[in-house]
Motif scaffolding. Structure first.
Motif, PDB file in Angstrom:
ATOM      1  N   GLU A  11      78.971 -52.515   0.739  1.00 57.03           N
ATOM      2  CA  GLU A  11      78.642 -53.879   1.159  1.00 57.03           C
ATOM      3  C   GLU A  11      78.119 -53.942   2.589  1.00 57.03           C
ATOM      4  N   ILE A  12      78.719 -53.175   3.496  1.00 56.32           N
ATOM      5  CA  ILE A  12      78.260 -53.179   4.886  1.00 56.32           C
ATOM      6  C   ILE A  12      76.864 -52.553   4.976  1.00 56.32           C
ATOM      7  N   SER A  13      76.619 -51.514   4.194  1.00 60.81           N
ATOM      8  CA  SER A  13      75.303 -50.846   4.198  1.00 60.81           C
ATOM      9  C   SER A  13      74.198 -51.772   3.724  1.00 60.81           C
ATOM     10  N   ALA A  14      74.536 -52.796   2.954  1.00 63.15           N
ATOM     11  CA  ALA A  14      73.535 -53.739   2.438  1.00 63.15           C
ATOM     12  C   ALA A  14      73.094 -54.767   3.481  1.00 63.15           C
ATOM     13  N   ILE A  15      73.778 -54.848   4.619  1.00 69.05           N
ATOM     14  CA  ILE A  15      73.371 -55.771   5.679  1.00 69.05           C
ATOM     15  C   ILE A  15      72.055 -55.271   6.265  1.00 69.05           C
ATOM     16  N   PRO A  16      71.056 -56.139   6.374  1.00 66.61           N
ATOM     17  CA  PRO A  16      69.758 -55.708   6.912  1.00 66.61           C
ATOM     18  C   PRO A  16      69.896 -55.056   8.293  1.00 66.61           C
ATOM     19  N   GLY A  17      69.249 -53.904   8.452  1.00 65.43           N
ATOM     20  CA  GLY A  17      69.244 -53.199   9.720  1.00 65.43           C
ATOM     21  C   GLY A  17      70.349 -52.182   9.893  1.00 65.43           C
ATOM     22  N   VAL A  18      71.363 -52.183   9.017  1.00 66.70           N
ATOM     23  CA  VAL A  18      72.461 -51.223   9.131  1.00 66.70           C
ATOM     24  C   VAL A  18      71.951 -49.843   8.737  1.00 66.70           C
ATOM     25  N   THR A  19      72.210 -48.860   9.613  1.00 63.82           N
ATOM     26  CA  THR A  19      71.734 -47.501   9.371  1.00 63.82           C
ATOM     27  C   THR A  19      72.855 -46.512   9.090  1.00 63.82           C
ATOM     28  N   ASP A  20      74.092 -46.855   9.460  1.00 64.52           N
ATOM     29  CA  ASP A  20      75.209 -45.942   9.221  1.00 64.52           C
ATOM     30  C   ASP A  20      76.513 -46.719   9.194  1.00 64.52           C
TER      31      ASP A  20
ATOM     32  N   ALA B 134      82.309 -59.991   8.240  1.00 65.51           N
ATOM     33  CA  ALA B 134      83.356 -60.704   7.492  1.00 65.51           C
ATOM     34  C   ALA B 134      82.884 -61.052   6.084  1.00 65.51           C
ATOM     35  N   ALA B 135      81.624 -61.502   5.961  1.00 69.40           N
ATOM     36  CA  ALA B 135      81.089 -61.850   4.638  1.00 69.40           C
ATOM     37  C   ALA B 135      80.993 -60.616   3.745  1.00 69.40           C
ATOM     38  N   ALA B 136      80.546 -59.493   4.306  1.00 68.97           N
ATOM     39  CA  ALA B 136      80.438 -58.260   3.527  1.00 68.97           C
ATOM     40  C   ALA B 136      81.825 -57.764   3.106  1.00 68.97           C
ATOM     41  N   LEU B 137      82.796 -57.866   4.004  1.00 65.52           N
ATOM     42  CA  LEU B 137      84.169 -57.460   3.661  1.00 65.52           C
ATOM     43  C   LEU B 137      84.713 -58.321   2.535  1.00 65.52           C
TER      44      LEU B 137
END
Length: 115
Positions: free
Chosen positions: A65-74, A101-104
């Motif tokens: 879920e965190i990786s799906a946030i735009p711009g997240v690389t790691d 928080a939304a991704a979590l």
């Protein structure tokens, strides 16, 4: 930091309500930011304290879920089953607490802490 091989099943650590954090009923710490400059890129790394993660499945759900946030690389997780885990997010332009928080929330019963 704990390196997990997500191809291998991990034992389930049960919570007080007899479920892991990713399956528990649903019921937020300022990130510390560091900026790393390389030759042609600038990235921002943020560390967040997260509760509710108890097993490898939790780590995989949060990472996805965190990786799906735009711009997240790691995304890396220092899993502390049943305690407060550390989530490290590297991104091109930074991420907000609200995005994390939304991704979590999408991943399961995980919450940012204020400690």
């Amino acid at each position: 930091m704990t390196n997990l091989d997500l191809r291998e099943p991990l034992p389930l650590l049960e919570t007080e309500d007899s479920s892991c954090g990713c399956c528990a009923p649903r019921t937020t710490s300022e990130p510390t930011a560091m900026t790393r400059a390389t030759e042609n890129e600038i990235s921002t790394a943020n560390a967040f304290l997260v509760t509710g993660m108890t097993c490898g499945h939790c780590v995989a759900a949060v990472t996805e879920e965190i990786s799906a946030i735009p711009g997240v690389t790691d995304v890396t997780v220092d899993l502390r089953p049943g305690a407060t885990s550390t989530l490290r997010v590297t991104s091109e332009h930074g991420v907000t607490r609200d995005q994390i928080a939304a991704a979590l929330d999408e991943a399961g019963d995980y919450h940012l802490t204020t400690d």
